[in-house]
Design a protein around this motif. Structure first.
Motif, PDB file in Angstrom:
ATOM      1  N   GLU A  49      38.745  14.803  11.454  1.00 26.89           N
ATOM      2  CA  GLU A  49      37.858  13.641  11.437  1.00 26.89           C
ATOM      3  C   GLU A  49      38.400  12.580  10.497  1.00 26.89           C
ATOM      4  O   GLU A  49      39.145  12.872   9.564  1.00 26.89           O
ATOM      5  N   LEU A  50      37.990  11.345  10.748  1.00 31.23           N
ATOM      6  CA  LEU A  50      38.375  10.226   9.895  1.00 31.23           C
ATOM      7  C   LEU A  50      37.616  10.263   8.578  1.00 31.23           C
ATOM      8  O   LEU A  50      36.491  10.763   8.506  1.00 31.23           O
ATOM      9  N   SER A  51      38.229   9.699   7.556  1.00 32.02           N
ATOM     10  CA  SER A  51      37.550   9.585   6.262  1.00 32.02           C
ATOM     11  C   SER A  51      36.627   8.369   6.223  1.00 32.02           C
ATOM     12  O   SER A  51      35.948   8.139   5.226  1.00 32.02           O
ATOM     13  N   PHE A  52      36.567   7.600   7.312  1.00 29.14           N
ATOM     14  CA  PHE A  52      35.746   6.390   7.386  1.00 29.14           C
ATOM     15  C   PHE A  52      34.262   6.737   7.533  1.00 29.14           C
ATOM     16  O   PHE A  52      33.905   7.790   8.076  1.00 29.14           O
ATOM     17  N   ASP A  53      33.413   5.811   7.104  1.00 28.09           N
ATOM     18  CA  ASP A  53      32.004   5.861   7.482  1.00 28.09           C
ATOM     19  C   ASP A  53      31.891   5.454   8.946  1.00 28.09           C
ATOM     20  O   ASP A  53      32.810   4.852   9.517  1.00 28.09           O
ATOM     21  N   ALA A  54      30.764   5.788   9.564  1.00 22.67           N
ATOM     22  CA  ALA A  54      30.546   5.439  10.971  1.00 22.67           C
ATOM     23  C   ALA A  54      30.647   3.927  11.176  1.00 22.67           C
ATOM     24  O   ALA A  54      30.336   3.139  10.274  1.00 22.67           O
ATOM     25  N   CYS A  55      31.049   3.533  12.374  1.00 24.43           N
ATOM     26  CA  CYS A  55      31.149   2.102  12.662  1.00 24.43           C
ATOM     27  C   CYS A  55      29.756   1.470  12.626  1.00 24.43           C
ATOM     28  O   CYS A  55      28.748   2.124  12.903  1.00 24.43           O
ATOM     29  N   VAL A 250      32.042   9.513  13.971  1.00 24.84           N
ATOM     30  CA  VAL A 250      30.709  10.135  13.991  1.00 24.84           C
ATOM     31  C   VAL A 250      30.805  11.568  14.522  1.00 24.84           C
ATOM     32  O   VAL A 250      30.051  11.976  15.401  1.00 24.84           O
ATOM     33  N   THR A 251      31.711  12.355  13.971  1.00 29.07           N
ATOM     34  CA  THR A 251      31.902  13.717  14.459  1.00 29.07           C
ATOM     35  C   THR A 251      30.615  14.538  14.394  1.00 29.07           C
ATOM     36  O   THR A 251      30.382  15.403  15.232  1.00 29.07           O
ATOM     37  N   GLY A 252      29.778  14.279  13.408  1.00 29.57           N
ATOM     38  CA  GLY A 252      28.549  15.046  13.253  1.00 29.57           C
ATOM     39  C   GLY A 252      27.423  14.635  14.183  1.00 29.57           C
ATOM     40  O   GLY A 252      26.404  15.337  14.272  1.00 29.57           O
ATOM     41  N   TRP A 253      27.583  13.535  14.898  1.00 25.53           N
ATOM     42  CA  TRP A 253      26.498  13.029  15.748  1.00 25.53           C
ATOM     43  C   TRP A 253      26.499  13.683  17.119  1.00 25.53           C
ATOM     44  O   TRP A 253      25.511  13.595  17.840  1.00 25.53           O
ATOM     45  N   ARG A 254      27.597  14.310  17.503  1.00 26.59           N
ATOM     46  CA  ARG A 254      27.726  15.075  18.732  1.00 26.59           C
ATOM     47  C   ARG A 254      27.373  14.273  19.973  1.00 26.59           C
ATOM     48  O   ARG A 254      26.336  14.463  20.598  1.00 26.59           O
ATOM     49  N   ILE A 255      28.270  13.357  20.331  1.00 27.92           N
ATOM     50  CA  ILE A 255      28.038  12.524  21.504  1.00 27.92           C
ATOM     51  C   ILE A 255      29.370  12.291  22.227  1.00 27.92           C
ATOM     52  O   ILE A 255      30.305  11.712  21.684  1.00 27.92           O
ATOM     53  N   GLY A 256      29.448  12.807  23.449  1.00 30.48           N
ATOM     54  CA  GLY A 256      30.627  12.651  24.282  1.00 30.48           C
ATOM     55  C   GLY A 256      30.207  12.486  25.726  1.00 30.48           C
ATOM     56  O   GLY A 256      29.005  12.360  26.022  1.00 30.48           O
ATOM     57  N   TYR A 257      31.158  12.502  26.642  1.00 31.20           N
ATOM     58  CA  TYR A 257      30.791  12.349  28.050  1.00 31.20           C
ATOM     59  C   TYR A 257      31.923  12.819  28.961  1.00 31.20           C
ATOM     60  O   TYR A 257      33.075  12.954  28.535  1.00 31.20           O
ATOM     61  N   ALA A 258      31.549  13.102  30.210  1.00 30.55           N
ATOM     62  CA  ALA A 258      32.502  13.452  31.247  1.00 30.55           C
ATOM     63  C   ALA A 258      32.307  12.525  32.428  1.00 30.55           C
ATOM     64  O   ALA A 258      31.179  12.130  32.748  1.00 30.55           O
ATOM     65  N   CYS A 259      33.415  12.160  33.081  1.00 34.52           N
ATOM     66  CA  CYS A 259      33.375  11.409  34.337  1.00 34.52           C
ATOM     67  C   CYS A 259      34.044  12.278  35.398  1.00 34.52           C
ATOM     68  O   CYS A 259      35.167  12.761  35.200  1.00 34.52           O
ATOM     69  N   ALA A 260      33.338  12.486  36.512  1.00 34.28           N
ATOM     70  CA  ALA A 260      33.820  13.392  37.540  1.00 34.28           C
ATOM     71  C   ALA A 260      33.131  13.078  38.856  1.00 34.28           C
ATOM     72  O   ALA A 260      32.168  12.295  38.898  1.00 34.28           O
TER      73      ALA A 260
END
Length: 409
Positions: A49-55, A250-260
């Motif tokens: 994960e990045l050391s940055f704060d969330a955007c 935002v690794t801890g926010w758990r938000i992704g997606y799939a396109c299929a």
């Protein structure tokens, strides 16, 4: 009958559970945290994960959702407006049309990948996976009853080639997994390589899982290519997997997606409805706000930082004898071959293998790395350079000092 005594019986776990182990990243994180609790300063190169704060757009979207009481269930695979926005943006980016019913929002990219394995694989189906790999790929394939077919890529600059895929094909091959930019190596697949694999998958009617979670994090002058954009006819055989976790910090926010294809997404809907149901509503509204703003500023800032970090990291590692790295073209990892140091001695202790080396680096040099054994490569370690600059230099200096004290006997 006396039921008051505590039973000494230990009922068994499922065979599935017995074959599972914790990911190497989380195991190393736990060990590092235990040292930190003792007051030891540990430089953590193991975190993905990045050391940055969330955007700011993600944060603003979450705050608005909280203030707007967006606390209820959403449809299992995401808000309709978020799926529509994702479809629009993926269509624009790839030059191939996607509709909302071809998008599923998931609790991170990991769930999208798990969904794909569960709805597409039958027991005994073979899946081609490049080695080194992100350790979740083969594990999820096994959980779905599939068989990972591991293809060593080290001789090909850590990338799958068309010839290597062709050699691995059997009548039971069902799927190919491609991850670019790659975790753990940092390599980026080239246009010609993807075109060749796409043609092969198309001709043999294979599914392609295309994990591009690090697509926004590419080092200059390299460029990320989407396989559907390059080969539009492959759309009906491809599951694109992406995430906000890495690119928006935002690794801890758990938000992704799939396109299929729509029937695959419908199957994911049914599966997800019986597992986690919807991803966090707050994370979904945050993602929607980010997509609506569509600002490149955060990604530009992150990549400028990572470009500078890579230069600093390579400078530090340039002083360490006996190591080589996979091409660090994207993401934020250095995959370091330490094979020349294995079997040697550190202060009288023989380094048995790469796991032992990682443990010694943690306990003696107080730096946490990911051993490559969990990625299918027993000769390497993964180092993240997405930490703060001072920690990067201090940690790699410790690494160099440690390795300088490793001797043949």
């Amino acid at each position: 009958m006396n039921n008051s005594k505590t039973s000494a019986i230990r009922l068994s776990l499922s065979h599935r559970a017995l074959n599972l182990s914790a990911p190497g990243t989380s195991s190393m994180r736990s060990k590092a945290n235990a040292l930190k609790e003792k007051g030891i300063k540990v430089i953590n190169f193991a975190a993905g994960e990045l050391s940055f704060d969330a955007c700011q757009e993600m944060k603003a979207g979450a705050i608005q959702a909280i203030e707007g009481a967006r606390n209820r269930y959403t449809p299992p695979i995401g808000l309709p407006q978020l799926r529509e926005k994702l479809a629009q943006q993926v269509s624009q980016r790839c030059g191939v049309s996607y509709a909302a019913d071809e998008v599923a929002v998931t609790a991170g990219a990991k769930q999208a990948l798990y969904n794909a394995a569960m709805v597409l694989l039958n027991p005994g189906d073979e899946v081609i996976v490049a080695t080194p790999y992100w350790e979740t790929f083969p594990t999820q394939i096994l959980l779905a009853g599939g068989i990972p077919v591991l293809v060593d890529t080290r001789a090909d600059d850590y990338r799958l080639t068309c010839k290597a895929v062709e050699r691995a094909l059997t009548p039971r091959t069902k799927m190919i997994v491609i991850n670019t930019p790659n975790n753990p190596t940092g390599t980026v697949y080239q246009r010609e390589q993807l075109l060749g694999i796409a043609q092969l998958a198309f001709d043999h009617q294979l599914w392609v899982v295309f994990d591009e979670c690090y697509r926004k994090l590419v080092r200059e002058p390299h460029e990320h290519h989407n396989i559907v954009s390059l080969f539009p006819a492959l759309k009906q055989q491809t599951i694109l997997v992406d995430s906000f976790s890495k690119s928006q910090a935002v690794t801890g926010w758990r938000i992704g997606y799939a396109c299929a294809p729509a029937h695959v997404i419908a199957a994911m809907h049914n599966l997800q409805g019986h597992t986690t149901s919807n991803p966090s509503s707050l994370s979904q509204y945050a993602a929607l706000n980010t997509l609506t703003a569509d600002s490149p500023d955060f990604a530009r800032k992150v990549n400028t930082f990572l470009d500078q970090q890579l230069v600093a990291a390579c400078t530090c590692l340039g002083y360490v004898d006996g190591i080589t790295c996979a091409p660090p073209e994207g993401a934020f990892y250095l995959f370091v071959d330490v094979s020349r140091h294995l079997g040697r001695y550190y202060l009288g202790t023989k380094i048995r293998d790469v796991d032992h080396l990682a443990d010694l680096l943690l306990t003696e040099a107080h730096i946490a790395v990911v051993p490559g054994s969990g990625c299918g490569d027993p000769n390497s370690i993964r180092i993240s350079y997405a930490v703060e600059r001072a920690e990067l230099i201090e940690g790699l200096t410790r690494f160099g000092q440690f390795m300088s004290e490793v001797v043949a006997d």
